[in-house]
Design a protein around this motif. Sequence first.
Motif: not given
Length: 191
Positions: A115, A117-118, A121, A123-124, A166, A176
């Motif tokens: 991932a 792209d994240i 951040q 977000k994962a 997600d 987070t």
Amino acid sequence: MRRRSVFRSLATGRRRKVTLVAKSNVMQSGVFWREVVDAVARDFQDIALDYLHVDNASMQLILNPRQFDVLLTSNLFGDILSDEASVLAGSIGLVPSASLNEKGFGLYEPIHGSAPDIVGQGKANPVATILSAAMMLRLSFNLPEAALTVEQAVARVIAEGARTPDLARPGEAVVTTQEMGQRIAAAVEGA
């Protein structure tokens, strides 16, 4: 032979059904898979073995996922089927995986990629990685109680409402990556 004990441990700890997924009608490697698995399965008459071509298995996974217990397949087909199955679980961030050799050595990883792209951040979703470690505890280190402790901690934290992006519904609070990991670690410590 060790591969026989791996076969047994995966199937007997569940519903005693193994489905071999390959493509023996058009791929020579699929024919080889069937020959090897059939030979190993002869030693385990108490474990049901069936076979599906990968395209049919993909369809059946969506139509009736409960028919499956243990799916045995190559890395290529496993990668595709596990991504498909993540929809059933609710997120690609929830599904662990293991690629095991005949000695029980494994490569454990979440089914999702890196991932990029994240990155950084927060977000994962770390759950698939944590559950992959639980699989390692169970399958490679023979520590089923420790694996269960981790799995129950994950389930508890999710049941308490912790959601990474997600998993969150619109308007629902999110945590987070780090917060989710910390909550799960605290649940393991408190077990």
